[in-house]
Design a protein around this motif. Sequence first.
Motif, PDB file in Angstrom:
ATOM      1  N   GLU A  45       0.815  -1.206   0.000  1.00 31.64           N
ATOM      2  CA  GLU A  45       0.000   0.000   0.000  1.00 31.64           C
ATOM      3  C   GLU A  45       0.852   1.262   0.000  1.00 31.64           C
ATOM      4  O   GLU A  45       0.361   2.351  -0.311  1.00 31.64           O
ATOM      5  CB  GLU A  45      -0.954   0.020   1.191  1.00 31.64           C
ATOM      6  CG  GLU A  45      -0.285   0.003   2.555  1.00 31.64           C
ATOM      7  CD  GLU A  45      -0.057  -1.404   3.078  1.00 31.64           C
ATOM      8  OE1 GLU A  45       0.181  -1.545   4.285  1.00 31.64           O
ATOM      9  OE2 GLU A  45      -0.112  -2.350   2.257  1.00 31.64           O
ATOM     10  N   LYS A  46       2.152   1.132   0.327  1.00 29.60           N
ATOM     11  CA  LYS A  46       3.067   2.269   0.282  1.00 29.60           C
ATOM     12  C   LYS A  46       3.646   2.466  -1.120  1.00 29.60           C
ATOM     13  O   LYS A  46       4.186   3.523  -1.426  1.00 29.60           O
ATOM     14  CB  LYS A  46       4.219   2.067   1.273  1.00 29.60           C
ATOM     15  CG  LYS A  46       3.789   1.940   2.721  1.00 29.60           C
ATOM     16  CD  LYS A  46       3.214   3.230   3.250  1.00 29.60           C
ATOM     17  CE  LYS A  46       2.902   3.110   4.736  1.00 29.60           C
ATOM     18  NZ  LYS A  46       2.337   4.368   5.290  1.00 29.60           N
ATOM     19  N   HIS A  95      -3.713  -1.413  -5.487  1.00 35.51           N
ATOM     20  CA  HIS A  95      -3.146  -2.754  -5.428  1.00 35.51           C
ATOM     21  C   HIS A  95      -4.207  -3.826  -5.290  1.00 35.51           C
ATOM     22  O   HIS A  95      -3.897  -5.018  -5.281  1.00 35.51           O
ATOM     23  CB  HIS A  95      -2.172  -2.856  -4.244  1.00 35.51           C
ATOM     24  CG  HIS A  95      -2.767  -2.422  -2.942  1.00 35.51           C
ATOM     25  ND1 HIS A  95      -3.538  -3.254  -2.166  1.00 35.51           N
ATOM     26  CD2 HIS A  95      -2.722  -1.238  -2.294  1.00 35.51           C
ATOM     27  CE1 HIS A  95      -3.940  -2.600  -1.089  1.00 35.51           C
ATOM     28  NE2 HIS A  95      -3.460  -1.369  -1.146  1.00 35.51           N
ATOM     29  N   ASP A  96      -5.483  -3.422  -5.197  1.00 28.23           N
ATOM     30  CA  ASP A  96      -6.546  -4.384  -4.922  1.00 28.23           C
ATOM     31  C   ASP A  96      -6.728  -5.403  -6.042  1.00 28.23           C
ATOM     32  O   ASP A  96      -7.148  -6.527  -5.792  1.00 28.23           O
ATOM     33  CB  ASP A  96      -7.873  -3.653  -4.680  1.00 28.23           C
ATOM     34  CG  ASP A  96      -7.799  -2.732  -3.472  1.00 28.23           C
ATOM     35  OD1 ASP A  96      -7.201  -3.154  -2.477  1.00 28.23           O
ATOM     36  OD2 ASP A  96      -8.316  -1.610  -3.538  1.00 28.23           O
ATOM     37  N   LEU A 138       4.346  -9.083  -5.324  1.00 26.98           N
ATOM     38  CA  LEU A 138       5.690  -9.491  -4.937  1.00 26.98           C
ATOM     39  C   LEU A 138       6.717  -8.974  -5.928  1.00 26.98           C
ATOM     40  O   LEU A 138       7.798  -8.514  -5.537  1.00 26.98           O
ATOM     41  CB  LEU A 138       5.764 -11.021  -4.842  1.00 26.98           C
ATOM     42  CG  LEU A 138       7.125 -11.603  -4.434  1.00 26.98           C
ATOM     43  CD1 LEU A 138       7.524 -11.120  -3.047  1.00 26.98           C
ATOM     44  CD2 LEU A 138       7.085 -13.128  -4.480  1.00 26.98           C
ATOM     45  N   GLN A 139       6.397  -9.013  -7.226  1.00 26.41           N
ATOM     46  CA  GLN A 139       7.328  -8.524  -8.251  1.00 26.41           C
ATOM     47  C   GLN A 139       7.611  -7.041  -8.060  1.00 26.41           C
ATOM     48  O   GLN A 139       8.762  -6.590  -8.155  1.00 26.41           O
ATOM     49  CB  GLN A 139       6.756  -8.772  -9.643  1.00 26.41           C
ATOM     50  CG  GLN A 139       7.703  -8.348 -10.765  1.00 26.41           C
ATOM     51  CD  GLN A 139       7.112  -8.569 -12.141  1.00 26.41           C
ATOM     52  OE1 GLN A 139       5.921  -8.780 -12.294  1.00 26.41           O
ATOM     53  NE2 GLN A 139       7.949  -8.525 -13.157  1.00 26.41           N
ATOM     54  N   LEU A 140       6.569  -6.250  -7.780  1.00 25.90           N
ATOM     55  CA  LEU A 140       6.757  -4.819  -7.556  1.00 25.90           C
ATOM     56  C   LEU A 140       7.605  -4.572  -6.316  1.00 25.90           C
ATOM     57  O   LEU A 140       8.524  -3.742  -6.330  1.00 25.90           O
ATOM     58  CB  LEU A 140       5.409  -4.123  -7.415  1.00 25.90           C
ATOM     59  CG  LEU A 140       5.454  -2.630  -7.044  1.00 25.90           C
ATOM     60  CD1 LEU A 140       6.248  -1.840  -8.076  1.00 25.90           C
ATOM     61  CD2 LEU A 140       4.049  -2.068  -6.910  1.00 25.90           C
ATOM     62  N   GLN A 141       7.338  -5.288  -5.233  1.00 31.41           N
ATOM     63  CA  GLN A 141       8.094  -5.111  -3.992  1.00 31.41           C
ATOM     64  C   GLN A 141       9.569  -5.447  -4.191  1.00 31.41           C
ATOM     65  O   GLN A 141      10.449  -4.714  -3.723  1.00 31.41           O
ATOM     66  CB  GLN A 141       7.486  -5.981  -2.888  1.00 31.41           C
ATOM     67  CG  GLN A 141       6.130  -5.491  -2.416  1.00 31.41           C
ATOM     68  CD  GLN A 141       5.435  -6.492  -1.519  1.00 31.41           C
ATOM     69  OE1 GLN A 141       5.390  -7.701  -1.803  1.00 31.41           O
ATOM     70  NE2 GLN A 141       4.889  -6.027  -0.408  1.00 31.41           N
ATOM     71  N   ILE A 155      21.262   0.316   4.855  1.00 31.63           N
ATOM     72  CA  ILE A 155      19.885   0.633   4.501  1.00 31.63           C
ATOM     73  C   ILE A 155      18.987  -0.454   5.085  1.00 31.63           C
ATOM     74  O   ILE A 155      19.384  -1.629   5.145  1.00 31.63           O
ATOM     75  CB  ILE A 155      19.703   0.746   2.969  1.00 31.63           C
ATOM     76  CG1 ILE A 155      18.285   1.214   2.628  1.00 31.63           C
ATOM     77  CG2 ILE A 155      20.046  -0.555   2.262  1.00 31.63           C
ATOM     78  CD1 ILE A 155      18.098   1.566   1.159  1.00 31.63           C
ATOM     79  N   THR A 156      17.792  -0.077   5.526  1.00 31.23           N
ATOM     80  CA  THR A 156      16.855  -1.016   6.130  1.00 31.23           C
ATOM     81  C   THR A 156      15.606  -1.123   5.266  1.00 31.23           C
ATOM     82  O   THR A 156      15.075  -0.116   4.793  1.00 31.23           O
ATOM     83  CB  THR A 156      16.453  -0.561   7.545  1.00 31.23           C
ATOM     84  OG1 THR A 156      17.613  -0.544   8.376  1.00 31.23           O
ATOM     85  CG2 THR A 156      15.419  -1.507   8.151  1.00 31.23           C
ATOM     86  N   PHE A 157      15.140  -2.355   5.061  1.00 32.47           N
ATOM     87  CA  PHE A 157      13.936  -2.614   4.275  1.00 32.47           C
ATOM     88  C   PHE A 157      12.859  -3.170   5.205  1.00 32.47           C
ATOM     89  O   PHE A 157      13.049  -4.208   5.842  1.00 32.47           O
ATOM     90  CB  PHE A 157      14.222  -3.604   3.149  1.00 32.47           C
ATOM     91  CG  PHE A 157      15.181  -3.058   2.122  1.00 32.47           C
ATOM     92  CD1 PHE A 157      14.737  -2.246   1.091  1.00 32.47           C
ATOM     93  CD2 PHE A 157      16.545  -3.352   2.206  1.00 32.47           C
ATOM     94  CE1 PHE A 157      15.628  -1.734   0.161  1.00 32.47           C
ATOM     95  CE2 PHE A 157      17.433  -2.841   1.276  1.00 32.47           C
ATOM     96  CZ  PHE A 157      16.986  -2.028   0.249  1.00 32.47           C
ATOM     97  N   ILE A 158      11.738  -2.467   5.268  1.00 30.59           N
ATOM     98  CA  ILE A 158      10.614  -2.885   6.119  1.00 30.59           C
ATOM     99  C   ILE A 158       9.678  -3.721   5.261  1.00 30.59           C
ATOM    100  O   ILE A 158       9.001  -3.206   4.370  1.00 30.59           O
ATOM    101  CB  ILE A 158       9.877  -1.661   6.691  1.00 30.59           C
ATOM    102  CG1 ILE A 158      10.860  -0.732   7.406  1.00 30.59           C
ATOM    103  CG2 ILE A 158       8.771  -2.100   7.644  1.00 30.59           C
ATOM    104  CD1 ILE A 158      10.258   0.600   7.799  1.00 30.59           C
TER     105      ILE A 158
END
Length: 321
Positions: free
Chosen positions: A237-238, A243-244, A252-255, A274-277
Amino acid sequence: MNIGDRVRLLHGKEEGVITRLSSGGQVEIEIEDGFRIPAMKSEVVVIDKAEKEYFDTPSSSGTLFSGESRPKPVENVHKGGFFLAYVPYNDQVHDVLLINTTKKEYLFSVDELQGEASKNVAAGVLQPGSSTKVAEKMIRDFEQWPPLKFLMVPLNKQVEASPKPIERKVKFKASAFFKHKGKAPLIDKEAYFFKLNEQERLLDVKKLNEELNPDDPEIYLRKKINRPASSIDLHIEKLTENHDLMSNGEMLQLQLTVFEKSLNDAIASGMDEITFIHGIGNGVLRKEIHRYLSQMKGIKYFKDSQKTNFGYGATTVKIHE
């Protein structure tokens, strides 16, 4: 208590949507990130009812305000496009309508997908400013609804510029589906409805991949590198508002694309770490990120971030000392 009701656990903070009713008084609830948990009916309460008892404040519509936890109705947007609408015929059966609010005539085809196989369930010509029924669905069978594939091809009656064909694959999550209720465009009836031709405009994964994998590496090095933030939130959602209608694979591909680009930019711009949430969820995104990092050269190490900062839903990458 029915499928689609938004509920809260009486002895916990979890909220979600009922996706299955089982014998013996048990329900299945889909919470954040698509994670599902079982619970007894006696352990959950429908949010609207709970808020009614707590606030006891009537609204102008005659219903009771239920706070931010109540799904917001979808705005009745009549901009040109194709919409998929699930219109209630009765308490259980919903008519599935394809709505054309454009000014062009389209050929359309609707297929149900079963793995690599498919079955055509509807096809024909859809006139401008019209709708057609393509299927019927039982809400109680929501979990068994197969993915749908839509193809819409514009018909030109004269020599003119033609819009691109529209192709979408749709597989709903309960937590997203039941939020999209409102007056559907054109038919002006209460329905769960979704715009089919919006996602292509918002998401260009191919372009992102080209940025990550240029034909000439020197071209990439000559480009201005945008130093990314010290922490990148990969919750879907960020990354995109619509995204619905994306499948789990598309999300997953976009992330992963955003993760790889941000990591490459962090390395190129000389960042120390760097940190990935990525959240907890079902752990698929975390596993893919860790698999990628374990095969990558040029970083010192990576680790799960401290609980006090991000919980166990983040990964910190150490690039330089």
